[in-house]
Design an enzyme around this catalytic site. Structure first.
Site, short mmCIF file in Angstrom:
data_model
loop_
_atom_site.label_atom_id
_atom_site.label_comp_id
_atom_site.label_asym_id
_atom_site.label_seq_id
_atom_site.Cartn_x
_atom_site.Cartn_y
_atom_site.Cartn_z
N LYS A 1 0.86 -1.19 0.00
CA LYS A 1 0.00 0.00 0.00
C LYS A 1 0.88 1.22 0.00
O LYS A 1 2.02 1.18 0.48
CB LYS A 1 -0.89 0.01 1.24
CG LYS A 1 -2.11 0.89 1.11
CD LYS A 1 -3.23 0.21 0.33
CE LYS A 1 -4.43 1.09 0.16
NZ LYS A 1 -5.58 0.35 -0.35
N ASP B 1 -6.78 4.38 -4.75
CA ASP B 1 -7.47 4.27 -3.47
C ASP B 1 -8.10 5.64 -3.24
O ASP B 1 -8.23 6.44 -4.18
CB ASP B 1 -6.49 3.88 -2.35
CG ASP B 1 -7.21 3.48 -1.07
OD1 ASP B 1 -7.77 2.38 -1.01
OD2 ASP B 1 -7.24 4.29 -0.11
P1 NAD Z 1 -13.10 7.81 -2.76
O1 NAD Z 1 -12.10 8.83 -2.43
O2 NAD Z 1 -13.53 7.61 -4.16
O3 NAD Z 1 -14.45 8.04 -1.89
C1 NAD Z 1 -14.48 8.17 -0.50
C2 NAD Z 1 -15.88 8.65 -0.12
O4 NAD Z 1 -16.03 8.62 1.30
C3 NAD Z 1 -16.20 10.09 -0.55
O5 NAD Z 1 -17.55 10.16 -0.95
C4 NAD Z 1 -16.00 10.88 0.75
O6 NAD Z 1 -16.75 12.08 0.76
C5 NAD Z 1 -16.55 9.88 1.73
N1 NAD Z 1 -16.17 10.06 3.13
C6 NAD Z 1 -14.94 10.30 3.65
N2 NAD Z 1 -15.02 10.38 4.99
C7 NAD Z 1 -16.33 10.19 5.31
C8 NAD Z 1 -17.06 10.13 6.51
N3 NAD Z 1 -16.46 10.31 7.69
N4 NAD Z 1 -18.41 9.90 6.47
C9 NAD Z 1 -19.03 9.72 5.29
N5 NAD Z 1 -18.39 9.73 4.12
C10 NAD Z 1 -17.07 9.97 4.12
O7 NAD Z 1 -12.54 6.43 -2.15
P2 NAD Z 1 -12.91 4.94 -2.57
O8 NAD Z 1 -11.94 4.46 -3.58
O9 NAD Z 1 -14.37 4.82 -2.81
O10 NAD Z 1 -12.54 4.16 -1.20
C11 NAD Z 1 -13.43 4.10 -0.10
C12 NAD Z 1 -12.98 2.99 0.83
O11 NAD Z 1 -12.95 1.75 0.10
C13 NAD Z 1 -11.57 3.15 1.41
O12 NAD Z 1 -11.53 2.56 2.68
C14 NAD Z 1 -10.71 2.34 0.45
O13 NAD Z 1 -9.51 1.92 1.05
C15 NAD Z 1 -11.65 1.18 0.19
N6 NAD Z 1 -11.37 0.42 -1.03
C16 NAD Z 1 -11.35 1.01 -2.25
C17 NAD Z 1 -11.12 0.25 -3.38
C18 NAD Z 1 -11.17 0.83 -4.77
O14 NAD Z 1 -11.07 0.03 -5.73
N7 NAD Z 1 -11.32 2.11 -4.95
C19 NAD Z 1 -10.89 -1.14 -3.26
C20 NAD Z 1 -10.95 -1.72 -2.00
C21 NAD Z 1 -11.19 -0.93 -0.88
#
Ligand code: NAD
Length: 417
Positions: A107, A147
């Site tokens: 990561k 991410d």
């Molecule tokens: P992103 O940046 O696209 O979206 C994050 C979202 O969460 C945004 O809408 C933001 O406004 C919101 N957010 C942040 N803090 C918040 C809070 N306290 N309350 C409510 N909403 C909040 O990120 P993403 O890629 O969608 O990733 C989200 C999660 O999923 C992370 O934990 C990431 O590690 C995990 N993840 C992502 C992927 C991927 O393929 N993108 C894969 C596996 C896991």
């Protein structure tokens, strides 16, 4: 009194400790799994648009490389810490093992507020970061992806910087790329699709159909918005969603296509006309069948866990549940589909992307999605078989499944001393 902030690496270690004891893991292997193989800290001077230089801190951590090159995203967020990156790298070791793709866990992250960077600043920051970590990444070493705070454009800069340095085309150095640079069809929605597949399996375990089930989703980024759309298309009723700006609800069901249109313009779910505003904290305890935390770590804690009324929690985010909350959820009969299973759809299609890059042969979207269903349902069934065998909760079941696979590989390789 407020609790001290929960350290995500300690959360990972707590689950690992419970799983290792239950499984009877060899002590030497336990010690190896408790610490990442390699952690790199880099300082990144970047020329800002105002003519001033800023120095950012970046990290790349490789937790375990036994089963293959490290795999894991790059996070741009103001709250990134080395321990958070270490936790996420370890979760990638377990996640790649749960879905049984030939990678280890890695990561990366940069401490920055991506919303305050111009495109030019973000590009220069990304290129400098990749130049600094060049020696430890590559298609056979460590393969980043997106991410929080990074996207397909960021991955394109990763690819270009790496390729300029090695002076050849190495598309497989990064996944989550735009299609025109060797990205895979289906990658953009893959994590959300994995949430859909595991939510359906979990409902089936409860003997209930997904169609008609009520859903609340915390976080409306890549994972949250795609999961919302796909769950809606599968017939579920999405009644509440949130992002970092606020939360909205409509108990009759949100009009998801209108909401997606609103978000594409307003960049937030707040202010959507077909819903009323709600307290973001109340979203987690709203009366629904399925709760999807898809934002960030430690959202479900020992404080709010007793109030959660969902039947199923499908962890789209990494580490959304603090370790102290797990026994409470288990006690209350809530079925938790743990992060290292529920959000593994992204890394699974990243694996497909890496395979396609190396083959130079690209699959149709239908093939990608069918293979994803196959990998995710196998992983779901293996996780719950392990959970039942060890009479534990699904998180510890998933950890045991993963550490068994990594431990077997490590035993064959032996320790090089
Ligand atoms: P992103 O940046 O696209 O979206 C994050 C979202 O969460 C945004 O809408 C933001 O406004 C919101 N957010 C942040 N803090 C918040 C809070 N306290 N309350 C409510 N909403 C909040 O990120 P993403 O890629 O969608 O990733 C989200 C999660 O999923 C992370 O934990 C990431 O590690 C995990 N993840 C992502 C992927 C991927 O393929 N993108 C894969 C596996 C896991």
């Amino acid at each position: 009194m407020p609790h001290a902030p929960i350290n995500p690496y300690e959360s990972m270690q707590a689950s690992l400790r419970v799983a290792s004891e239950l499984y009877g893991l060899d002590d030497a292997l336990f010690k190896v799994f408790m610490a990442p193989t390699r952690s790199m800290i880099v300082s990144l001077p970047v020329l800002m648009d105002n003519g001033q230089w800023e120095v950012f801190t970046g990290y790349r951590v490789q937790h375990n490389l036994t089963r293959g090159p490290a795999k894991g995203g790059i996070r741009y967020d103001i709250n990134v810490t080395l321990d958070e990156v270490k936790a996420m790298a370890a979760w990638m070791t377990w996640k790649t093992a749960v879905v049984d793709v030939p990678f280890g866990g890695g990561k990366g992250g940069i401490v920055c507020d991506p919303n305050r960077l111009s495109m030019g600043e973000k590009e220069r920051l990304t290129r400098r970061y990749i130049a600094e970590i060049m020696d430890i990444i590559g298609p056979d070493r460590d393969v980043p992806a997106q991410d929080m705070g990074t996207d397909a454009q960021t991955m394109a800069w990763v690819l270009d910087t790496y390729n300029m340095h090695v002076r050849r085309t190495e598309n497989a150095v990064v996944t989550g790329k735009p299609l025109s640079l060797g990205g895979s069809l289906g990658r953009n929605e893959a994590t959300g699709r994995g949430v859909l597949i595991t939510a359906r399996e979990a409902m089936q375990r409860l003997g209930k159909p997904l169609a008609g089930a009520t859903v609340a989703v915390q976080g409306f980024g890549n994972v949250g918005s795609q999961a919302t759309r796909l769950l809606h298309e599968a017939g579920a009723r999405i009644v509440a969603v949130s992002d970092s700006r606020g939360a909205i609800k409509n108990d009759r069901g949100l009009d998801i296509h209108a909401l997606l249109k609103h978000v594409s313009e307003a960049k937030t779910v707040t202010g959507f006309k077909g819903a009323e505003a709600m307290d973001p904290a109340a979203l987690l305890t709203h009366q629904v069948d399925i709760l999807v935390p898809a934002a960030t770590e430690n959202q479900i804690t020992e404080d709010n866990a007793p109030k959660i009324r969902a039947k199923i929690i499908v962890e789209g985010a990494n580490g959304p549940t603090a370790p102290e909350a797990d026994p409470i959820l288990q006690e209350n009969g809530i079925l938790v589909v743990p992060d290292i299973l529920a959000n593994a759809g992204g890394v699974t299609v990243s694996y497909f992307e890496w395979v396609q890059n190396r083959q130079g042969f690209y699959w149709r979207e239908r093939e990608v999605n069918e293979r994803l269903v196959d990998y995710m349902t196998h992983a779901f069934q293996a996780t719950f078989a392990t959970t039942d065998k060890y009479k534990t909760n699904p998180r510890i079941g998933a950890y045991i499944l993963a550490l068994d696979r990594v431990a077997q590989a490590m035993k064959y390789r032996g320790f090089y001393a």
